[in-house]
Design a protein around this motif. Structure first.
Motif, PDB file in Angstrom:
ATOM      1  N   ILE A   1       3.939 -19.291 -30.853  1.00  0.00           N
ATOM      2  CA  ILE A   1       4.887 -20.904 -30.174  1.00  0.00           C
ATOM      3  C   ILE A   1       5.857 -21.841 -31.036  1.00  0.00           C
ATOM      4  O   ILE A   1       6.693 -21.460 -30.844  1.00  0.00           O
ATOM      5  N   THR A   2       5.511 -21.097 -31.996  1.00  0.00           N
ATOM      6  CA  THR A   2       6.818 -21.458 -33.355  1.00  0.00           C
ATOM      7  C   THR A   2       8.053 -21.033 -33.267  1.00  0.00           C
ATOM      8  O   THR A   2       9.112 -21.202 -33.437  1.00  0.00           O
ATOM      9  N   GLY A   3       8.060 -19.176 -33.319  1.00  0.00           N
ATOM     10  CA  GLY A   3       8.521 -18.622 -32.880  1.00  0.00           C
ATOM     11  C   GLY A   3       9.183 -18.449 -31.910  1.00  0.00           C
ATOM     12  O   GLY A   3      10.955 -18.777 -32.032  1.00  0.00           O
ATOM     13  N   ILE A   4       9.211 -18.748 -30.619  1.00  0.00           N
ATOM     14  CA  ILE A   4      10.422 -19.030 -29.678  1.00  0.00           C
ATOM     15  C   ILE A   4      10.487 -20.880 -29.189  1.00  0.00           C
ATOM     16  O   ILE A   4      11.716 -20.463 -29.183  1.00  0.00           O
ATOM     17  N   ALA A   5       9.838 -21.773 -30.349  1.00  0.00           N
ATOM     18  CA  ALA A   5      10.386 -23.523 -30.137  1.00  0.00           C
ATOM     19  C   ALA A   5      12.132 -22.810 -31.398  1.00  0.00           C
ATOM     20  O   ALA A   5      12.684 -23.419 -31.236  1.00  0.00           O
ATOM     21  N   LEU A   6      11.421 -22.205 -32.362  1.00  0.00           N
ATOM     22  CA  LEU A   6      12.888 -22.196 -33.278  1.00  0.00           C
ATOM     23  C   LEU A   6      13.691 -21.130 -32.235  1.00  0.00           C
ATOM     24  O   LEU A   6      14.885 -21.862 -32.326  1.00  0.00           O
TER      25      LEU A   6
ATOM     26  N   VAL B   1       6.331 -15.267 -36.568  1.00  0.00           N
ATOM     27  CA  VAL B   1       8.180 -15.710 -36.376  1.00  0.00           C
ATOM     28  C   VAL B   1       9.291 -15.066 -37.036  1.00  0.00           C
ATOM     29  O   VAL B   1      10.470 -15.336 -36.038  1.00  0.00           O
ATOM     30  N   THR B   2       9.412 -14.213 -37.325  1.00  0.00           N
ATOM     31  CA  THR B   2      10.616 -13.581 -38.305  1.00  0.00           C
ATOM     32  C   THR B   2      11.314 -12.993 -36.835  1.00  0.00           C
ATOM     33  O   THR B   2      12.090 -12.816 -36.324  1.00  0.00           O
ATOM     34  N   THR B   3      10.222 -12.242 -36.185  1.00  0.00           N
ATOM     35  CA  THR B   3      10.618 -11.371 -34.601  1.00  0.00           C
ATOM     36  C   THR B   3      11.557 -12.121 -33.759  1.00  0.00           C
ATOM     37  O   THR B   3      12.508 -11.495 -33.193  1.00  0.00           O
ATOM     38  N   PHE B   4      11.172 -13.419 -34.027  1.00  0.00           N
ATOM     39  CA  PHE B   4      12.110 -14.481 -32.916  1.00  0.00           C
ATOM     40  C   PHE B   4      12.989 -15.035 -33.802  1.00  0.00           C
ATOM     41  O   PHE B   4      14.203 -15.474 -33.006  1.00  0.00           O
ATOM     42  N   THR B   5      13.396 -14.703 -35.167  1.00  0.00           N
ATOM     43  CA  THR B   5      14.449 -16.006 -35.738  1.00  0.00           C
ATOM     44  C   THR B   5      14.947 -15.205 -36.125  1.00  0.00           C
ATOM     45  O   THR B   5      15.930 -15.141 -37.123  1.00  0.00           O
ATOM     46  N   ALA B   6      14.990 -13.722 -36.233  1.00  0.00           N
ATOM     47  CA  ALA B   6      15.707 -12.421 -36.892  1.00  0.00           C
ATOM     48  C   ALA B   6      17.115 -12.020 -36.378  1.00  0.00           C
ATOM     49  O   ALA B   6      17.018 -12.028 -34.834  1.00  0.00           O
ATOM     50  N   GLY B   7      18.531 -11.879 -36.640  1.00  0.00           N
ATOM     51  CA  GLY B   7      19.477 -11.532 -35.885  1.00  0.00           C
ATOM     52  C   GLY B   7      19.128  -9.720 -35.604  1.00  0.00           C
ATOM     53  O   GLY B   7      18.157  -9.339 -36.451  1.00  0.00           O
ATOM     54  N   SER B   8      20.471  -8.770 -34.813  1.00  0.00           N
ATOM     55  CA  SER B   8      20.042  -7.841 -34.937  1.00  0.00           C
ATOM     56  C   SER B   8      19.830  -7.204 -36.840  1.00  0.00           C
ATOM     57  O   SER B   8      19.751  -5.396 -36.383  1.00  0.00           O
ATOM     58  N   GLY B   9      20.801  -7.726 -37.262  1.00  0.00           N
ATOM     59  CA  GLY B   9      20.370  -6.836 -38.327  1.00  0.00           C
ATOM     60  C   GLY B   9      19.731  -6.982 -39.700  1.00  0.00           C
ATOM     61  O   GLY B   9      20.092  -6.458 -41.208  1.00  0.00           O
ATOM     62  N   VAL B  10      19.383  -7.939 -39.039  1.00  0.00           N
ATOM     63  CA  VAL B  10      17.867  -8.721 -40.027  1.00  0.00           C
ATOM     64  C   VAL B  10      16.601  -7.944 -40.402  1.00  0.00           C
ATOM     65  O   VAL B  10      15.905  -7.990 -38.923  1.00  0.00           O
ATOM     66  N   THR B  11      16.047  -6.678 -40.836  1.00  0.00           N
ATOM     67  CA  THR B  11      15.119  -6.427 -40.538  1.00  0.00           C
ATOM     68  C   THR B  11      14.289  -6.614 -42.136  1.00  0.00           C
ATOM     69  O   THR B  11      15.129  -6.065 -43.391  1.00  0.00           O
TER      70      THR B  11
END
Length: 266
Positions: A115-120, A208-218
């Motif tokens: 929920i936090t990930g989707i909201a952010l 949360v990281t999965t929803f807020t990280a860009g394509s180049g962030v691992t």
């Protein structure tokens, strides 16, 4: 309170079963990191250190570790500043809506991560209109890392009271002098414990990281998820998982020792 012999036996058996359910899978991961099998068959056909060498030579894994450390450090620093300020405001001052604000501060860690990930994600992409990057991950992690600092600091403030601060003010010390010489020394161990817990919480966060990280962030958890089912990568992932467990345990252990030492001194 005294328990009967039967109650103690039942309680002991239940405790052992719970510990086995929690820690036996971790033991299996540890053993698989030394297994000669690339498919993680059980029991392991043999043991080797080959996967540990490959894991520490993996450029992708090392970069993921570095990214996770940077994110955790910056999120922890933000959490220390904001968590401390909020704790001082809510504990030292009375104003309308104080309880509601306290609830809102704690809420992010109580909400499901998805929920936090989707909201952010919606907030960054739709409302603010900024691209997802390492900084959006830092902000996302800080939203729930603040809670660990807030809880530690406000608990310490409630125990210490205001007598020493009032005495410092009576002696002519200003606000900053009182904070530097009186308040901060009392909060030092609580701040360190909160920072260690915040770092551990950020370092191994994945939803949360999965929803807020860009394509180049691992980050390291994302690296593990991406490589878990790739051919011949399972043992290497097991090694990384073991390292992740160790890195997460150390700050939590230190934070617990700090809290225990503080209670003993009191």
């Amino acid at each position: 309170m005294r328990l009967s012999r039967l109650s103690r036996t039942v309680l002991g058996v239940v405790t052992v079963l719970i510990l086995l359910v929690v820690y036996l899978p971790l033991f299996v991961v540890l053993v698989n990191s030394f297994s000669t099998s690339t498919s993680l068959s059980w029991p392991p056909p043999g043991f080797t250190l080959e996967w540990w060498g490959k894991a520490f030579q993996s450029t992708g894994a090392l970069e993921a570790v570095g990214t996770s450390v940077v994110i955790a450090l910056v999120a922890t620093a933000i959490s220390l500043v904001l968590g401390t300020l909020i704790s001082l405001a809510l504990q030292r001052f009375e104003f309308f809506g104080r309880d509601a604000i306290s609830l809102l501060i704690i809420l992010p860690i109580a909400l499901p991560g998805i929920i936090t990930g989707i909201a952010l994600n919606n907030f960054f992409r739709t409302i603010v209109g900024v691209p997802l990057s390492i900084w959006t991950v830092v902000i996302a992690h800080a939203t729930f890392c603040i809670v660990t600092v807030f809880n530690n600091v406000i608990a310490r403030l409630r125990r210490t009271g205001t007598n020493l601060e009032e005495a410092s003010a009576d002696l002519g010390a200003g606000i900053w002098t009182t904070f530097r010489l009186v308040t901060f020394p009392q909060l030092r161990s609580a701040l360190l414990a909160g920072a260690l817990l915040a770092f551990a919480l950020s370092f191994d966060e994945i939803i949360v990281t999965t929803f807020t990280a860009g394509s180049g962030v691992t980050t390291l958890p994302i690296y593990i998820l991406n490589n878990m089912f790739r051919p011949n990568q399972a043992p290497v992932v097991s090694v990384i998982a073991v390292v992740l467990v160790i890195v997460s345990i150390v700050p939590i252990y230190l934070a617990q020792r700090l809290s225990g030492s503080e209670q003993t001194r009191r």
